[in-house]
Design an enzyme around this catalytic site. Structure first.
Site, PDB file in Angstrom:
ATOM      1  N   GLU B  49     -35.416  -8.166  80.778  1.00 23.17           N
ATOM      2  CA  GLU B  49     -36.340  -9.099  80.721  1.00 23.17           C
ATOM      3  C   GLU B  49     -35.929  -9.935  79.597  1.00 23.17           C
ATOM      4  O   GLU B  49     -36.108  -9.330  78.489  1.00 23.17           O
ATOM      5  CB  GLU B  49     -37.744  -8.234  80.752  1.00 23.17           C
ATOM      6  N   ASP B  60     -48.647 -13.322  73.237  1.00 25.15           N
ATOM      7  CA  ASP B  60     -47.816 -12.295  72.418  1.00 25.15           C
ATOM      8  C   ASP B  60     -48.085 -11.692  71.160  1.00 25.15           C
ATOM      9  O   ASP B  60     -48.958 -12.270  70.369  1.00 25.15           O
ATOM     10  CB  ASP B  60     -46.515 -13.039  72.044  1.00 25.15           C
TER      11      ASP B  60
END
Ligand SMILES: Cc1ncc(COP(=O)(O)O)c(C=O)c1O
Ligand SMILES: Cc1ncc(COP(=O)(O)O)c(C=O)c1O
Lengths: 416, 273, 416, 273
Positions: B49, B60
């Site tokens: 990924e 994030d």
């Protein structure tokens, strides 16, 4: 004063979009990680409930009137009329004095309303917000102190290092200040940090300081803030028997602009102007003039709107003397209104705003927030150009400049 | 289902294991190191990924944001990430699936159609778009383009999402679905397997789609436990931390790749059932 | 709001004295060098004229309403009621929010009025005043900027050296700051310097920041300032149908105390409290509690009143955390009202005020001027003691604390 | 009229000159120096005007306020000033008049009756009370006590005072009246003789009282010109400046007195017609 009730006349669709019918462009929406979706749905449902809850609305209004002091005067400024060329040439100039609010700006209206909503409708125990050392966090922290909610304020490390009256006051109000060391260490990563924190604590509520963020924030904040405009419109009616010819407001995220202009959206005879910070000049690239610089559409902090960014989609930092305007985006409804031409945009450079600050102090005895100086400068210029003695001009004086004093006194001395 | 994923799932089944998914930010700490790391990791990971950096991401953790910063400083751009993936794919032999992970703004600016075309051209098998709302028109378009190109649209589902939301997501989700193990940010807490169990149950009521689990998986033990519940086990923050550690210690690209590879190797062994 | 007109119900005699009929003691008068007598006579005659000049009074009121924002709310503070023991035990607590005025305190009301009077009645071209870095000079400078008069502000050298937001704002408003190196280099010699400057320039007008100085200043300042109390009285009537049981105000020179309490002088049922700064404690001698410490009668800055002084008549410097209370005297009418017992006095220590400041920030979301914290502390104490659930208490929240933030944040951190 | 002033005016008349009035703050810079200075000055001054320091005076220039500060620091108190005058008078032989100059607060605190009694006992011939308003009850009392004791009440009159005010002042004024030559503070400007002429004329319409002139007299030439218009010429700030200069240069009390004395001597010669 009986305050006219809120009426929705520019609703977004169910998903939180305002769509420009000509271009098909959509503004707003809810672009956010699935982790935040439930939080947003809660706010969305809560807000709909709140707007139908008469007791909630009445209690909120009572507090806004008596605690925030929302019924501020509208001052006719003959001094500014003189500067623009005299009443006989340019008409009358009025200042909506939201600098006289509790905590000295328009921000406490939406901040207090949001926190009051969080407490009474969402039953939240904690508030999360962010700041770039501007007025929002101070206003949120004040509301949380009064309403006995804990509050977490995210601030970029660079902003945290700067001496800042607003930050200090935020601390005195008991806020828990979280310093954010990510990325540019400024407002944008602090906003991201606030959102992440909310993602970890769904029992908290996130408060946005402007008409930005994912749906329903842009809608909710402008709805709460628009009480300023509803009052102003009524006051103008009492003063001159009708609505003003023009309404001028500065535009960072867009909250004070929508606050005052929203109730005039449907009145075609009222020209509405949003004023951005041209920083060191639009051409220099160092500015915060999202609309004026024709920034492209992007997806920033949960909403589709115009965004200062590079060709790869990295958000460009804004640059401006005014911490309250230091933001790379603009609220979606405002972008929409700009795209239809209903709100016209102008931009003022930092230098022009600084000179306007000194002028306001010396000629009107008012210490304006530096943010407000961008609009005053542009308004005077526009009013001179219109040169219509029959017009009545309304300028939103959206804050008081205590927190700008140190830098402005230095500017004054450096330029003497 | 995307062909690569079909093969990978079949192989895993035959080997009686789950698939290990390794996450790195593309071009962290620089192009060459990232390339070497990905090449090395392809030996141990069924799926890679690859994060496409966005400097104003909303979901994030600080760990990933720092990686994004490093990548952007070293010149990361959407185009370059595609180049990186192409370069990596040219040098590896393993049958590894490639997934991009990023935010909608990047894709929107790049152009949705062009983005997915370039994914295809680079050999990407699927996309995760963290902030692509199920109801947004962009989401529909991404779904349409990915489907047309036979690529996976991997949707995230969180423990706080209701069944209606899950239903919506699954409609567009293909190849596998990504369960976020706790409501928080990556790397901030320990994996919550109870959440995973609950979510799996809800998903299973509606679909047989393979399930991946991420958030908080950072030890061999975590991997072991997670692989009992899921078809894919995603490990991100702790790998990114290793990259940071190694590059701060001045390792060159080959050695850095070795250093991170060793770490991922031992983690990945946990996927055996 | 229709503001009730001024009514004189405690006039001094022709020479400016209030005489206590029981003791024969006189307060006030006009003790000044012959050089200043003509200046004072001009002010005296002008003031009498002004109070009969309907246009002047209407214009002034319009400016006070729209520029100073004098119709501030009265906020019922359930938070303070809780702290005092709950409404069911102690009754209701109301805050008169003059912190929401332009320039953030009650001072701009008398300052603007005095300058407006100087311009329109006396046709003065220049204003002279003094400051100890408190709110007055800022308010005077603001009024002068707006009314286009030049302004000279005298400040003691020691005060000038200190970082001070109010001083900086005074400068931004364009004031000519004159640093005074005489004597203690603080407020008292700066006041003397201001008076001397006026003596040299009879075309200027001297503006006093409180109800102090030679006749007619104490009379004039309280008359101008009392519009605050007239509005508050009417608001209380609207809120509770009658006057409050108590009125609390802090007392430095006495302007905010007379501002709010003057309209209640004749209402025997209203208990009026003036709160002084006990500094480090009355016993320590380091305080500003003229009345509470039973300071003797002296003649200070042109008026007969209670004065902190030594056995030889040298004026003792006051000591207090609050620069606005840092004054060795008290206005003569206030001293008179204290001598008759009509106004009762209490004193709060610096430490108590500082703790109250932090409490107010954290519990009510209000950033009070440190001056206001002396009255809030004493009021809560008194309200607890009275313990009467039928009572309504009115506290004058006379200023906002932006200029106290730096010192208070330091205090907070030092005491955590 | 007070007896001493009667003699002084007679003598001046016979010598065809005006009277020179020298002002110093009592106990500036200290008791002993001040004593020596006064003794020395008595040789050249028909009248010695002695300032009683008040730390919050409203009408003194910075020069005089500094002198007040020095005096207060060296222990000046009303009582001590009386002591000083007594000590000085014991040592001098000249027929010099003594006048105290001060503010009402000191006198009020000391007690008006007591103050004037102690003046009398110390050999003071008259008082100036800068801020004693003609209409104040204290002013009446001071007038009553001074008159009872045959002492002078010397009133100040400024160029900006109107004829009504002058009339009021002259009612209580005895021995002489003090014309302030300009509207300002002592020492701040040059003497304004036009003002003096105008005021003299107004006073002369109402009274034959001797006239003194002060404010701004600091050179021999000033003294000469002023003495043409007035019976007394008051010199203050410039003498006080000399005291400051001498004491800053470290002169002891005798030398300081000499230093100041020489200055006053030459100034005082200007009073000859
Ligand atoms: C005084 C003031 N004006 C304007 C702004 C700009 O924000 P907005 O455009 O949302 O009103 C701010 C933001 O902090 C502010 O403090
Ligand atoms: C906020 C505030 N309150 C009170 C005072 C005290 O003065 P007064 O007793 O004249 O109202 C001051 C003086 O500057 C002040 O600024």
């Amino acid at each position: 004063m009986k305050i006219p009730p809120f009426k929705e006349h520019n609703p977004p669709d169910n998903l939180g979009y305002w769509t420009n019918k000509k271009t098909g462009e959509k503004y707003g929406g809810q672009y956010i990680s699935p982790l935040l979706i439930p939080n947003l749905k809660k706010v969305e449902t809560g807000f709909k409930k709140a707007m139908k809850n008469k007791k909630f609305l009445a209690d909120l209004e009572e507090q806004l009137v008596n605690h925030i002091g929302i019924v501020t005067p509208i001052l006719r400024s003959k001094e500014l009329e003189e500067i623009a060329g005299g009443e006989k040439k340019v008409g009358k100039i009025f200042l909506k004095r939201t600098d006289l609010h509790h905590d000295s700006s328009h921000k406490p209206v939406s901040a207090f309303s949001s926190v009051f909503f969080a407490k009474h409708i969402l039953k939240a125990k904690k508030i999360i917000t962010e700041t770039g050392a501007s007025m929002n966090a101070r206003a949120v922290a004040s509301a949380c102190a009064k309403l006995n909610l804990s509050v977490e304020v995210h601030i970029g490390a660079l902003d945290a290092e700067k001496v800042s009256l607003n930050k200090d006051i935020t601390e005195l109000y008991g806020a828990d200040i979280k310093v954010c060391h990510d990325s540019t260490k400024s407002l944008l990563p602090a906003m991201a940090a606030a959102l992440r924190s909310w993602q970890s604590d769904p029992t908290a509520m996130y408060v946005v300081g402007s008409v930005c963020g994912p749906h329903p924030y842009p809608l909710m904040v402008r709805t709460f803030a628009s009480i300023i405009g509803r009052i102003a419109k009524k006051q103008m009616k009492d003063l001159i028997g009708k609505s003003p010819s023009t309404v001028f407001a500065v535009c960072g995220g867009g909250s004070n602009l929508s606050a005052i202009s929203y109730p005039f959206y449907n009145e075609k005879s009222v020209d509405i102007f949003g004023i951005e910070s041209a920083g060191k000049g639009i051409a220099s690239g160092a500015h915060a003039a999202t609309i004026t610089s024709k920034a492209p559409i992007g997806i920033l902090l949960g909403a589709r709107s115009n965004v200062l960014m590079d060709a790869d989609g990295q958000v460009d930092p804004s640059e401006t003397e005014a911490s309250g305007l230091d933001f790379s985006g603009t609220g979606p409804e405002i972008c929409y209104m700009a795209s239809t031409g209903r709100i016209k945009f102008r931009a003022t450079t930092d230098k022009e705003a600084q000179e306007t600050f000194l002028m306001m102090c010396k000629k009107t005895g008012i210490l304006p927030a530096i943010e407000a100086c961008y609009v005053i400068h542009a308004a005077l210029k526009e009013i001179k150009k219109r040169k219509n003695p029959k017009e009545n001009h309304l300028i939103h004086l959206c804050g008081s400049g205590e927190s700008n004093v140190a830098r402005m006194l230095k500017y004054k001395k450096d330029n003497e | 289902m995307n062909k690569t994923f079909q093969r990978i799932f079949a192989k895993a089944k035959s080997e009686n294991k789950s698939c290990f998914v390794g996450f790195v930010t593309g071009m962290d700490p620089d192009y060459e190191s990232s390339k070497q790391i990905l090449i090395e990791l392809s030996k141990y990971c069924s799926v890679l990924e690859i994060g496409v950096s966005f400097n104003t991401s909303t979901s994030d953790s600080s760990i990933i944001m720092s990686a994004n910063d490093r990548a952007i400083k070293s010149g990361a751009k959407t185009e370059k990430i595609f180049q990186l993936i192409k370069d990596v794919k040219r040098e590896i032999t393993s049958d590894t699936a490639f997934v991009t992970m990023g935010y909608l703004n990047q894709i929107h600016v790049y152009g949705i159609e062009r983005y997915i075309e370039d994914c295809k051209k680079s050999g990407v098998d699927g996309c995760i778009v963290v902030d692509s709302n199920n109801e947004a028109p962009e989401d529909d378009q991404i779904f349409k383009e990915l489907t047309k190109n036979n690529m996976a649209f991997i949707k995230l589902i969180a423990p706080t999402n209701d069944s209606n939301y899950i239903k919506q997501s699954l409609k567009k989700c293909s190849s596998w679905v990504y369960i976020v193990s706790y409501a928080g940010v990556t790397g901030s807490k320990d994996v919550n397997l109870n959440n995973v169990k609950k979510l799996s149950k809800m998903i299973r009521k509606q679909s047989k789609i393979p399930i991946g689990v991420g958030f908080g998986i950072k030890s061999l033990d975590d991997v072991k436990k997670a692989s009992k519940l899921a078809d894919l086990v995603v490990c991100g923050s702790s790998i990114v931390e290793k990259i940071k550690e190694g590059s701060q210690n001045g390792l060159d690209s080959k050695n850095l790749a070795q250093f991170v590879g060793q770490y991922v190797k031992q983690l990945s062994e946990g996927v055996k059932h």
